[in-house]
Design a protein around this motif. Structure first.
Motif, PDB file in Angstrom:
ATOM      1  N   VAL A 122     -12.049 -34.306  27.719  1.00  2.71           N
ATOM      2  CA  VAL A 122     -11.531 -33.149  26.972  1.00  2.71           C
ATOM      3  C   VAL A 122     -10.280 -33.550  26.204  1.00  2.71           C
ATOM      4  N   ARG A 123      -9.393 -34.311  26.871  1.00  2.00           N
ATOM      5  CA  ARG A 123      -8.167 -34.754  26.198  1.00  2.00           C
ATOM      6  C   ARG A 123      -8.489 -35.597  24.970  1.00  2.00           C
ATOM      7  N   SER A 124      -9.418 -36.553  25.117  1.00  2.00           N
ATOM      8  CA  SER A 124      -9.767 -37.415  23.976  1.00  2.00           C
ATOM      9  C   SER A 124     -10.371 -36.582  22.850  1.00  2.00           C
ATOM     10  N   TYR A 125     -11.212 -35.630  23.232  1.00  3.97           N
ATOM     11  CA  TYR A 125     -11.874 -34.827  22.208  1.00  3.97           C
ATOM     12  C   TYR A 125     -10.846 -34.039  21.397  1.00  3.97           C
ATOM     13  N   LEU A 126      -9.894 -33.410  22.089  1.00  2.00           N
ATOM     14  CA  LEU A 126      -8.891 -32.617  21.368  1.00  2.00           C
ATOM     15  C   LEU A 126      -7.993 -33.518  20.524  1.00  2.00           C
ATOM     16  N   GLU A 127      -7.771 -34.719  21.010  1.00  2.00           N
ATOM     17  CA  GLU A 127      -6.975 -35.679  20.238  1.00  2.00           C
ATOM     18  C   GLU A 127      -7.706 -36.028  18.932  1.00  2.00           C
ATOM     19  N   GLU A 128      -9.013 -36.263  19.048  1.00  2.00           N
ATOM     20  CA  GLU A 128      -9.826 -36.506  17.849  1.00  2.00           C
ATOM     21  C   GLU A 128      -9.705 -35.365  16.856  1.00  2.00           C
ATOM     22  N   LEU A 129      -9.691 -34.145  17.389  1.00  3.39           N
ATOM     23  CA  LEU A 129      -9.583 -32.968  16.522  1.00  3.39           C
ATOM     24  C   LEU A 129      -8.192 -32.853  15.913  1.00  3.39           C
ATOM     25  N   GLY A 130      -7.252 -33.612  16.465  1.00  6.78           N
ATOM     26  CA  GLY A 130      -5.883 -33.533  15.967  1.00  6.78           C
ATOM     27  C   GLY A 130      -5.080 -32.403  16.589  1.00  6.78           C
ATOM     28  N   TRP A 131      -5.589 -31.831  17.667  1.00  2.00           N
ATOM     29  CA  TRP A 131      -4.835 -30.757  18.322  1.00  2.00           C
ATOM     30  C   TRP A 131      -3.708 -31.376  19.138  1.00  2.00           C
ATOM     31  N   LYS A 132      -2.512 -30.847  18.935  1.00  2.00           N
ATOM     32  CA  LYS A 132      -1.372 -31.310  19.725  1.00  2.00           C
ATOM     33  C   LYS A 132      -1.113 -30.322  20.845  1.00  2.00           C
ATOM     34  N   VAL A 133      -1.468 -30.711  22.065  1.00  2.00           N
ATOM     35  CA  VAL A 133      -1.196 -29.853  23.224  1.00  2.00           C
ATOM     36  C   VAL A 133      -0.570 -30.715  24.312  1.00  2.00           C
ATOM     37  N   ARG A 134       0.188 -30.071  25.198  1.00  2.00           N
ATOM     38  CA  ARG A 134       0.811 -30.834  26.277  1.00  2.00           C
ATOM     39  C   ARG A 134      -0.279 -31.360  27.214  1.00  2.00           C
ATOM     40  N   PRO A 135      -0.165 -32.623  27.617  1.00  2.00           N
ATOM     41  CA  PRO A 135      -1.231 -33.186  28.464  1.00  2.00           C
ATOM     42  C   PRO A 135      -1.358 -32.449  29.804  1.00  2.00           C
ATOM     43  N   GLU A 136      -0.325 -31.721  30.196  1.00  2.00           N
ATOM     44  CA  GLU A 136      -0.380 -31.039  31.496  1.00  2.00           C
ATOM     45  C   GLU A 136      -0.679 -29.539  31.352  1.00  2.00           C
TER      46      GLU A 136
END
Lengths: 209, 209
Positions: free
Chosen positions: B109-123
């Motif tokens: 999920v983290r990698s996918y959102l990173e691909e999308l360019g979403w900046k969210v706190r990892p925690e």
């Protein structure tokens, strides 16, 4: 198949299968002897539906029994059966007390969806759920909030559903091979995905500012 | 204002206000005499937040006390305070037991959102919620389901949030004048709208076929 195989393939214990038959959730098997009965794919499908309604939707045995009785009504078409299951998922909350505010909101929600050209049954439980949400929103924001405030959500919902029910999305929802329990799974399993992503999108968009 | 006026304007009874002060949810008033204290707009805002967390989010007094303690931490910026409140809403469910399947899903999920360019706190707790949903989907559909299956939902969520946080949508969410309880309302009140409309859209699109 015999009950032992039905139990093994469905993952439901034999006592539980017998309980479901007694409670009317599952039809009995075809008698093949004084102490033997034969079960079919239909029994496996029904057990899958029961598990989805119990474990995913959190419905009680008596609620599931009512759903099964409606589905088993002679002459019920597949679309009607799907509507029965979908309604059970939307009606999970106790119906809110009737009130003039709720009646007005229900009327507004119906007119709004009509304007959008959505064809839904006037008695669909999800309409009541939306009306109830509108009553709360009006109480907490401002009393004249129009049902048109739903517009961005309606647009997004329609886009999602078009994909879900499209050719490539068929896996996720209403794939005929997934059966009626596919309706439960397809409806319920994706809800936390949608809500979780909305919450993360808030964080993403606010953080960009 | 005196406590009687605070009670009248907030709709919270005097004993409940005193209980909230004892439990640390609400700061005490400014002492103006042996048996008198003065309360401010800040107390009204806090009571509105407490009610939203209690009545809308269904949180316990001890959970609300923890949130208030974090918000009141010296130097907490508004965005941080908003994140604290949003996290409390996403963490409502008990955290799922850690497991290799959950760890793998969280990473995906983290990698996918990173691909999308979403900046969210990892925690962010909403990430765990999404990972947990992916674990369930993988168990019930197919084990290799990629996080990219979230795509239609991510697209829709971003569109919704862009409106919600936009100029005309500001009323609905994160309007500064609505305060921190606006975060609770804006997050929670619209969720049944989104889910209800998705269910009706299913009916509409299936019926057109």
């Amino acid at each position: 198949m015999r009950i032992a195989e039905l139990s093994r393939r469905s993952g439901v214990s034999i006592p539980t299968i017998k309980f479901y038959i007694r409670e009317g959730l599952l039809p009995g098997g075809e008698r093949t002897g004084p102490n033997q009965a034969r079960y079919s794919q239909g029994h496996l499908d029904r057990l899958a539906l029961i598990r989805a309604l119990r474990d995913l939707a959190g419905l009680s045995v008596s609620a599931i029994a009512r759903i099964c009785a409606e589905i088993d009504r002679p002459g019920a078409a597949v679309l009607e059966q799907m509507a029965v299951v979908a309604d059970a998922l939307s009606g999970g909350d106790a119906a809110p007390a009737e009130s003039p505010a709720l009646e007005a909101a229900l009327e507004d929600v119906r007119s709004y969806l009509e304007e959008l050209g959505w064809k839904v049954r006037p008695e669909a439980p999800a309409l009541l759920r939306l009306a109830s949400a509108l009553v709360t929103l009006r109480a907490l924001y401002y009393p004249e909030m129009p049902a048109g405030a739903f517009a961005p959500y309606a647009k997004a919902a329609l886009e999602i559903v078009t994909v879900e029910l499209g050719e490539r999305g068929a896996l996720m929802l209403h794939e005929p091979a997934l059966g009626l329990e596919g309706v439960v799974k397809g409806t319920i399993l994706w809800e936390p995905v949608l809500l979780g992503l909305r919450r993360l999108a808030h964080e993403h968009v606010l953080g960009r500012r």
